[in-house]
Scaffold this motif. Structure first.
Motif, PDB file in Angstrom:
ATOM      1  N   TYR A 147       2.463  13.691  -8.315  1.00 26.35           N
ATOM      2  CA  TYR A 147       3.763  14.254  -8.035  1.00 26.35           C
ATOM      3  C   TYR A 147       4.504  15.274  -9.144  1.00 26.35           C
ATOM      4  CZ  TYR A 147       3.468  12.095  -3.554  1.00 26.35           C
ATOM      5  OH  TYR A 147       3.068  11.729  -2.330  1.00 26.35           O
ATOM      6  N   VAL A 148       3.956  14.905 -10.519  1.00 29.80           N
ATOM      7  CA  VAL A 148       4.508  15.873 -11.429  1.00 29.80           C
ATOM      8  C   VAL A 148       3.869  17.084 -11.404  1.00 29.80           C
ATOM      9  CG1 VAL A 148       4.399  16.360 -13.938  1.00 29.80           C
ATOM     10  CG2 VAL A 148       5.376  14.170 -12.883  1.00 29.80           C
ATOM     11  N   ALA A 149       2.471  17.235 -10.869  1.00 28.21           N
ATOM     12  CA  ALA A 149       1.819  18.588 -10.569  1.00 28.21           C
ATOM     13  C   ALA A 149       2.411  19.354  -9.505  1.00 28.21           C
ATOM     14  CB  ALA A 149       0.390  17.983 -10.561  1.00 28.21           C
ATOM     15  N   GLU A 150       2.548  18.484  -8.446  1.00 27.77           N
ATOM     16  CA  GLU A 150       3.388  19.122  -7.365  1.00 27.77           C
ATOM     17  C   GLU A 150       4.763  19.518  -7.599  1.00 27.77           C
ATOM     18  OE1 GLU A 150       2.301  19.429  -3.692  1.00 27.77           O
ATOM     19  OE2 GLU A 150       0.390  19.188  -4.931  1.00 27.77           O
ATOM     20  N   MET A 151       5.357  19.030  -8.403  1.00 25.40           N
ATOM     21  CA  MET A 151       6.537  19.672  -9.022  1.00 25.40           C
ATOM     22  C   MET A 151       6.663  20.832  -9.696  1.00 25.40           C
ATOM     23  SD  MET A 151       9.205  16.288  -9.657  1.00 25.40           S
ATOM     24  CE  MET A 151       8.122  15.269 -10.377  1.00 25.40           C
ATOM     25  N   ASP A 152       5.628  20.892 -10.703  1.00 22.78           N
ATOM     26  CA  ASP A 152       5.207  22.025 -11.317  1.00 22.78           C
ATOM     27  C   ASP A 152       4.894  23.093 -10.434  1.00 22.78           C
ATOM     28  OD1 ASP A 152       5.835  20.398 -13.662  1.00 22.78           O
ATOM     29  OD2 ASP A 152       3.490  20.159 -14.028  1.00 22.78           O
ATOM     30  N   ALA A 153       3.783  22.739  -9.496  1.00 20.16           N
ATOM     31  CA  ALA A 153       3.433  23.947  -8.642  1.00 20.16           C
ATOM     32  C   ALA A 153       4.500  24.420  -7.820  1.00 20.16           C
ATOM     33  CB  ALA A 153       2.299  23.361  -7.575  1.00 20.16           C
ATOM     34  N   ALA A 154       5.392  23.614  -7.467  1.00 25.02           N
ATOM     35  CA  ALA A 154       6.560  24.094  -6.500  1.00 25.02           C
ATOM     36  C   ALA A 154       7.727  24.666  -7.319  1.00 25.02           C
ATOM     37  CB  ALA A 154       7.083  22.926  -5.641  1.00 25.02           C
ATOM     38  N   GLY A 155       7.783  24.597  -8.494  1.00 24.79           N
ATOM     39  CA  GLY A 155       8.643  25.214  -9.278  1.00 24.79           C
ATOM     40  C   GLY A 155       9.937  24.531  -9.688  1.00 24.79           C
ATOM     41  N   VAL A 156       9.709  23.044  -9.240  1.00 22.75           N
ATOM     42  CA  VAL A 156      10.855  22.284  -9.676  1.00 22.75           C
ATOM     43  C   VAL A 156      11.398  22.329 -11.036  1.00 22.75           C
ATOM     44  CG1 VAL A 156      11.922  19.841  -9.393  1.00 22.75           C
ATOM     45  CG2 VAL A 156      10.215  20.582  -7.879  1.00 22.75           C
ATOM     46  N   PRO A 157      12.851  22.780 -11.330  1.00 19.82           N
ATOM     47  CA  PRO A 157      13.021  23.136 -12.663  1.00 19.82           C
ATOM     48  C   PRO A 157      13.033  21.771 -13.482  1.00 19.82           C
ATOM     49  CG  PRO A 157      14.907  22.958 -11.205  1.00 19.82           C
ATOM     50  CD  PRO A 157      13.792  22.777 -10.270  1.00 19.82           C
ATOM     51  N   GLU A 158      12.926  21.554 -14.819  1.00 20.89           N
ATOM     52  CA  GLU A 158      13.164  20.506 -15.698  1.00 20.89           C
ATOM     53  C   GLU A 158      14.657  20.387 -15.743  1.00 20.89           C
ATOM     54  OE1 GLU A 158      10.840  18.631 -17.249  1.00 20.89           O
ATOM     55  OE2 GLU A 158       9.143  20.128 -16.531  1.00 20.89           O
ATOM     56  N   THR A 159      15.121  19.157 -15.916  1.00 24.98           N
ATOM     57  CA  THR A 159      16.598  18.849 -16.071  1.00 24.98           C
ATOM     58  C   THR A 159      17.038  18.316 -17.300  1.00 24.98           C
ATOM     59  OG1 THR A 159      15.908  16.738 -15.167  1.00 24.98           O
ATOM     60  CG2 THR A 159      16.641  18.268 -13.509  1.00 24.98           C
TER      61      THR A 159
END
Length: 159
Positions: A147-159
């Motif tokens: 899911y971290v890889a999915e977030m990276d691919a989707a462009g979920v910003p770091e908080t």
């Protein structure tokens, strides 16, 4: 709350507590449920910010199923969470059919996944899948990484 905030504030602390006592079913249960919920956070973020990524997926249940395709470890984690909620799974083809298959078990040298648990043996919460003991901690780490890889691919910003 963004998926990364949920990961930082809820998932990682629950997993850290479970990994501090790998034989505690309650801590493992809480961690599994948090990791499973991460899928919903990623789905809903994508639905709003990257709808193409989740096109055709009705809800986060469908998203979990799609993510589990060709990823046995991710599918096992989601089946485990569902079995812990419903006790027994009767529909579909779950890899884990009952929560009764989850319990602390001893692991000797060469048993389990390499790097899946602490060295030196001892009881670890595990699940039986096709006669094999699978460390639940390993399933959680593998699913978080996915899911971290999915977030990276989707462009979920770091908080």
């Amino acid at each position: 709350m963004t998926p990364r905030e949920f990961l930082r504030l809820v998932v990682r602390p629950n997993v850290a507590e479970a990994e501090a006592d790998v034989s505690d079913v309650r801590l493992t249960y809480n961690a599994v449920m948090a990791v499973d919920a991460l899928a919903a956070h990623v789905f809903h973020w994508c639905k709003k910010h990257d709808p193409e990524r989740v096109r055709g997926l009705v809800d986060d249940t469908w998203f979990r199923a799609e993510c589990g395709k060709n990823r046995a470890n991710v599918q096992m984690l989601h089946d485990l969470a569902k079995a812990s909620k419903h006790v027994e799974l009767e529909r579909g083809k779950p890899t884990i059919k009952t929560f009764a298959d989850v319990q602390p078990r001893g692991f000797g040298y060469g048993e389990g996944v390499y790097g899946g648990g602490p060295y030196g043996g001892g009881d670890q919460v595990s699940v039986m899948v096709d006669g094999a003991k699978i460390q639940v901690g390993w399933l959680m780490r593998q699913t978080i990484d996915f899911y971290v890889a999915e977030m990276d691919a989707a462009g979920v910003p770091e908080t």
